[in-house]
Scaffold this motif. Structure first.
Motif, PDB file in Angstrom:
ATOM      1  N   GLY A  22      33.698  41.322  36.775  1.00  0.00           N
ATOM      2  CA  GLY A  22      32.477  42.082  37.065  1.00  0.00           C
ATOM      3  C   GLY A  22      32.167  42.039  38.538  1.00  0.00           C
ATOM      4  O   GLY A  22      31.081  41.654  38.956  1.00  0.00           O
ATOM      5  N   SER A  23      33.163  42.430  39.352  1.00  0.00           N
ATOM      6  CA  SER A  23      32.919  42.518  40.798  1.00  0.00           C
ATOM      7  C   SER A  23      33.050  44.003  41.182  1.00  0.00           C
ATOM      8  O   SER A  23      32.829  44.877  40.339  1.00  0.00           O
ATOM      9  N   ALA A  24      33.412  44.266  42.446  1.00  0.00           N
ATOM     10  CA  ALA A  24      33.359  45.651  42.937  1.00  0.00           C
ATOM     11  C   ALA A  24      34.187  46.613  42.073  1.00  0.00           C
ATOM     12  O   ALA A  24      33.650  47.582  41.505  1.00  0.00           O
ATOM     13  N   LEU A  43      33.724  41.633  31.044  1.00  0.00           N
ATOM     14  CA  LEU A  43      33.744  40.171  30.898  1.00  0.00           C
ATOM     15  C   LEU A  43      33.796  39.549  32.288  1.00  0.00           C
ATOM     16  O   LEU A  43      34.696  39.871  33.072  1.00  0.00           O
ATOM     17  N   GLU A  44      32.844  38.688  32.599  1.00  0.00           N
ATOM     18  CA  GLU A  44      32.815  38.056  33.922  1.00  0.00           C
ATOM     19  C   GLU A  44      32.691  36.539  33.727  1.00  0.00           C
ATOM     20  O   GLU A  44      31.811  36.074  33.008  1.00  0.00           O
ATOM     21  N   SER A  45      33.557  35.800  34.426  1.00  0.00           N
ATOM     22  CA  SER A  45      33.549  34.349  34.217  1.00  0.00           C
ATOM     23  C   SER A  45      32.368  33.657  34.898  1.00  0.00           C
ATOM     24  O   SER A  45      31.975  32.558  34.485  1.00  0.00           O
ATOM     25  N   LEU A  56      31.032  42.840  54.932  1.00  0.00           N
ATOM     26  CA  LEU A  56      32.216  43.696  54.871  1.00  0.00           C
ATOM     27  C   LEU A  56      32.025  44.938  55.725  1.00  0.00           C
ATOM     28  O   LEU A  56      30.903  45.438  55.868  1.00  0.00           O
ATOM     29  N   ILE A  57      33.119  45.449  56.258  1.00  0.00           N
ATOM     30  CA  ILE A  57      33.067  46.713  56.988  1.00  0.00           C
ATOM     31  C   ILE A  57      33.881  47.747  56.220  1.00  0.00           C
ATOM     32  O   ILE A  57      34.981  47.438  55.743  1.00  0.00           O
ATOM     33  N   VAL A  58      33.301  48.937  56.070  1.00  0.00           N
ATOM     34  CA  VAL A  58      33.995  50.024  55.363  1.00  0.00           C
ATOM     35  C   VAL A  58      33.829  51.316  56.157  1.00  0.00           C
ATOM     36  O   VAL A  58      32.922  51.420  56.980  1.00  0.00           O
ATOM     37  N   GLY A 275      41.726  47.489  41.753  1.00  0.00           N
ATOM     38  CA  GLY A 275      41.239  46.657  42.855  1.00  0.00           C
ATOM     39  C   GLY A 275      42.281  45.653  43.326  1.00  0.00           C
ATOM     40  O   GLY A 275      43.489  45.918  43.316  1.00  0.00           O
ATOM     41  N   ASP A 276      41.818  44.461  43.714  1.00  0.00           N
ATOM     42  CA  ASP A 276      42.729  43.423  44.236  1.00  0.00           C
ATOM     43  C   ASP A 276      43.811  43.057  43.210  1.00  0.00           C
ATOM     44  O   ASP A 276      44.917  42.672  43.578  1.00  0.00           O
ATOM     45  N   ALA A 277      43.487  43.140  41.928  1.00  0.00           N
ATOM     46  CA  ALA A 277      44.464  42.803  40.883  1.00  0.00           C
ATOM     47  C   ALA A 277      45.709  43.682  41.003  1.00  0.00           C
ATOM     48  O   ALA A 277      46.803  43.266  40.655  1.00  0.00           O
TER      49      ALA A 277
HETATM   50  C1  LIG Z   1      36.020  37.026  53.554  1.00  0.00           C
HETATM   51  C2  LIG Z   1      36.481  38.391  53.129  1.00  0.00           C
HETATM   52  C3  LIG Z   1      36.164  39.481  53.922  1.00  0.00           C
HETATM   53  C4  LIG Z   1      36.578  40.757  53.547  1.00  0.00           C
HETATM   54  N1  LIG Z   1      36.257  41.814  54.333  1.00  0.00           N
HETATM   55  C5  LIG Z   1      36.510  43.064  53.909  1.00  0.00           C
HETATM   56  C6  LIG Z   1      36.034  44.173  54.663  1.00  0.00           C
HETATM   57  O1  LIG Z   1      35.445  44.021  55.731  1.00  0.00           O
HETATM   58  N2  LIG Z   1      36.247  45.423  54.172  1.00  0.00           N
HETATM   59  C7  LIG Z   1      36.892  45.646  52.973  1.00  0.00           C
HETATM   60  O2  LIG Z   1      37.037  46.813  52.557  1.00  0.00           O
HETATM   61  N3  LIG Z   1      37.381  44.597  52.253  1.00  0.00           N
HETATM   62  C8  LIG Z   1      37.192  43.330  52.695  1.00  0.00           C
HETATM   63  N4  LIG Z   1      37.654  42.262  51.967  1.00  0.00           N
HETATM   64  C9  LIG Z   1      38.409  42.534  50.738  1.00  0.00           C
HETATM   65  C10 LIG Z   1      37.464  42.907  49.587  1.00  0.00           C
HETATM   66  O3  LIG Z   1      36.380  42.024  49.550  1.00  0.00           O
HETATM   67  C11 LIG Z   1      38.232  42.877  48.270  1.00  0.00           C
HETATM   68  O4  LIG Z   1      39.350  43.756  48.375  1.00  0.00           O
HETATM   69  C12 LIG Z   1      37.345  43.327  47.098  1.00  0.00           C
HETATM   70  O5  LIG Z   1      36.159  42.602  47.047  1.00  0.00           O
HETATM   71  C13 LIG Z   1      38.110  43.151  45.806  1.00  0.00           C
HETATM   72  O6  LIG Z   1      37.274  43.440  44.721  1.00  0.00           O
HETATM   73  P1  LIG Z   1      37.792  43.263  43.231  1.00  0.00           P
HETATM   74  O7  LIG Z   1      36.646  43.686  42.363  1.00  0.00           O
HETATM   75  O8  LIG Z   1      39.097  43.930  43.054  1.00  0.00           O
HETATM   76  O9  LIG Z   1      38.107  41.702  43.075  1.00  0.00           O
HETATM   77  P2  LIG Z   1      37.161  40.414  43.238  1.00  0.00           P
HETATM   78  O10 LIG Z   1      36.010  40.679  44.132  1.00  0.00           O
HETATM   79  O11 LIG Z   1      38.067  39.282  43.554  1.00  0.00           O
HETATM   80  O12 LIG Z   1      36.541  40.219  41.768  1.00  0.00           O
HETATM   81  C14 LIG Z   1      37.241  39.641  40.707  1.00  0.00           C
HETATM   82  C15 LIG Z   1      36.187  39.253  39.663  1.00  0.00           C
HETATM   83  O13 LIG Z   1      36.850  38.824  38.487  1.00  0.00           O
HETATM   84  C16 LIG Z   1      36.237  37.632  38.009  1.00  0.00           C
HETATM   85  N5  LIG Z   1      37.289  36.920  37.272  1.00  0.00           N
HETATM   86  C17 LIG Z   1      38.414  36.347  37.761  1.00  0.00           C
HETATM   87  N6  LIG Z   1      39.132  35.814  36.762  1.00  0.00           N
HETATM   88  C18 LIG Z   1      38.462  36.067  35.611  1.00  0.00           C
HETATM   89  C19 LIG Z   1      38.703  35.772  34.224  1.00  0.00           C
HETATM   90  N7  LIG Z   1      39.799  35.096  33.818  1.00  0.00           N
HETATM   91  N8  LIG Z   1      37.788  36.187  33.315  1.00  0.00           N
HETATM   92  C20 LIG Z   1      36.670  36.860  33.688  1.00  0.00           C
HETATM   93  N9  LIG Z   1      36.391  37.154  34.989  1.00  0.00           N
HETATM   94  C21 LIG Z   1      37.274  36.770  35.916  1.00  0.00           C
HETATM   95  C22 LIG Z   1      35.787  36.910  39.273  1.00  0.00           C
HETATM   96  O14 LIG Z   1      34.769  35.976  39.012  1.00  0.00           O
HETATM   97  C23 LIG Z   1      35.305  38.088  40.127  1.00  0.00           C
HETATM   98  O15 LIG Z   1      33.968  38.394  39.873  1.00  0.00           O
HETATM   99  C24 LIG Z   1      37.322  40.959  52.352  1.00  0.00           C
HETATM  100  C25 LIG Z   1      37.666  39.863  51.557  1.00  0.00           C
HETATM  101  C26 LIG Z   1      37.270  38.585  51.961  1.00  0.00           C
HETATM  102  C27 LIG Z   1      37.670  37.415  51.112  1.00  0.00           C
END
Ligand SMILES: Cc1cc2nc3c(=O)[nH]c(=O)nc-3n(C[C@H](O)[C@H](O)[C@H](O)COP(=O)(O)OP(=O)(O)OC[C@H]3O[C@@H](n4cnc5c(N)ncnc54)[C@H](O)[C@@H]3O)c2cc1C
Length: 386
Positions: A22-24, A43-45, A56-58, A275-277
């Protein structure tokens, strides 16, 4: 741990799209899929909606992706970039401002939007694994210490760089690099509308940056290759610039090397990554918000049977950033000096006019206006580490 079972019944739960994370990227996907009329459960842990803060910068592209509520996460606008390397500098003025956003505000707004669209958000619920069953997928979770089984039609892994969903469905792991940021008090003369970037190839093949979130505070950051070395170089850099860290932010982020296919089949059901995954990060600058949203939109379109246009465009975009990163990754000090010296007015104008979320157009325009840059990049690509 007690074993519990949620009865799927023939109704709503059996047809649910389960989004893990439950992130971005996860909340963006959930809002889009739920708006398309499908039942969604996130589902968010984390125990509650309490995301950690991150500056963050976008690019301005973000504004077109989010609605008014998420727009409230914008804290500042950037109109200029100053590039520094070994005593040289160049300034790029942006036609459309970059945006400084606060991650925790963004996630709260996205959670609200997903909820309004009809998605159910389950906190304190950790995804453990999945397996096929006759109706779809069994999803094993740990909910507040209790083991439960849910049923899903499809699962979307939005659980970050070290994705458990990806592992459970058989994707290979993605490579990650450490990113460290310190929130600092800005020096007195620091313009609040300017981002500074330093290329110091002895410290990192990436770069340092300082992004102001207000006239008083900014985030100084670096991407490295090895966690411990990165932190050591970062501490030296902070000291050299006379900056005191007020807060630390950091995590490992994925390095995009190849397109990660976003769908796999488990039994007869679909599992997706966003996303990051799925390493949907611009590897030239390591920004993952805008591209993660694009991946989320693409997967939502696929679930809602609206075609694959967004995913194809994202793949092209990420590949161009990978090409740029491969060229820059082997730059030595003299190459960066040449790069900054070669940024003539015309090349700087392209850099300021076209955003880095339109990288192919940006690359061609810059190279057309300063062909020697193409030679510099090509030489680095061909020679690799010298
Ligand atoms: C310090 C920092 C600075 C950054 N600066 C920039 C920037 O300036 N500009 C930019 O565009 N990007 C930036 N990034 C990258 C950007 O933040 C990430 O690419 C983005 O947040 C990824 O989002 P996401 O939702 O894919 O993953 P995440 O934000 O990693 O979210 C994953 C979510 O899944 C949950 N989770 C994990 N495992 C489980 C599980 N087994 N069960 C249930 N939930 C689970 C976690 O708790 C989390 O909430 C930066 C990253 C960092 C670390």
């Amino acid at each position: 741990m007690k074993e519990a079972q949620t009865d799927p019944g023939p109704g709503r739960e059996a047809r649910e799209i389960v989004v893990v994370g439950g992130s971005a990227a996860g909340l963006f996907t959930a809002a889009k899929v739920a708006s398309g009329g499908r039942p969604v459960r996130v589902l968010e842990s984390l125990p509650t909606l309490d995301p950690s803060p991150r500056t963050l910068i976008v690019t301005n592209h973000f504004r077109q992706q989010v609605n008014g509520a998420a727009g409230a996460s914008i804290r500042n606008e950037i109109r200029k970039f100053e590039l520094y390397t070994n005593g040289r500098s160049a300034t790029v003025s942006l036609r459309e401002p970059d945006l400084i956003i606060e991650r925790s505000r963004l996630i709260r707004a996205l959670a609200e939007e997903a909820g309004h669209a009809g998605a159910r958000l389950d906190y304190d619920t950790r995804f453990l694994g999945l397996s096929p069953n006759a109706r779809g997928l069994h999803v094993q979770v740990d909910r507040g210490g209790q083991r439960e089984e849910l049923y899903a039609e499809s699962v979307v892994g939005a659980d970050g760089a070290v994705s458990r969903v990806a592992k459970a469905a058989g994707w290979p792991p993605v490579e990650t690099v450490p990113l460290v940021q310190a929130v600092v008090k800005l020096p007195k003369d620091f313009p609040a509308d300017t981002t500074r970037v330093w290329f110091v190839p002895d410290d990192t093949p990436y770069f340092y940056w300082l992004i102001p979130e207000s006239p008083e505070r900014g985030a100084l950051g670096v991407i490295g290759e090895q966690g411990r070395d990165t932190k050591k170089s970062f501490d030296r850099f902070l000291e050299k610039k006379g900056l005191e860290p007020l807060e630390w932010q950091g995590a490992r982020i994925p390095v995009y090397r190849n397109w990660v296919p976003v769908r796999r089949t488990v039994g007869d059901s679909d599992v997706y990554l966003v996303g990051d995954a799925a390493a949907q990060v611009k590897v030239s600058t390591v920004g993952g918000i805008v591209t993660g949203f694009r991946g989320a939109q693409g997967v939502a379109d696929a679930i809602l049977r609206k075609g694959r246009r967004e995913l194809r465009a994202l793949r092209r975009e990420l590949s161009t950033h990978w090409l740029i990163r491969r060229a820059l990754h082997h730059f030595q000090q003299e190459d960066y000096c040449q790069l900054v010296d070669m940024l003539n007015d015309s090349a700087r104008e392209s850099l300021g006019a076209i955003s880095r979320d339109e990288s192919t157009r940006l690359l061609w325009n810059v190279v057309r206006r300063q062909p020697r840059l193409a030679l510099l990049g090509l030489r680095s690509l061909l020679l690799g580490r010298r």
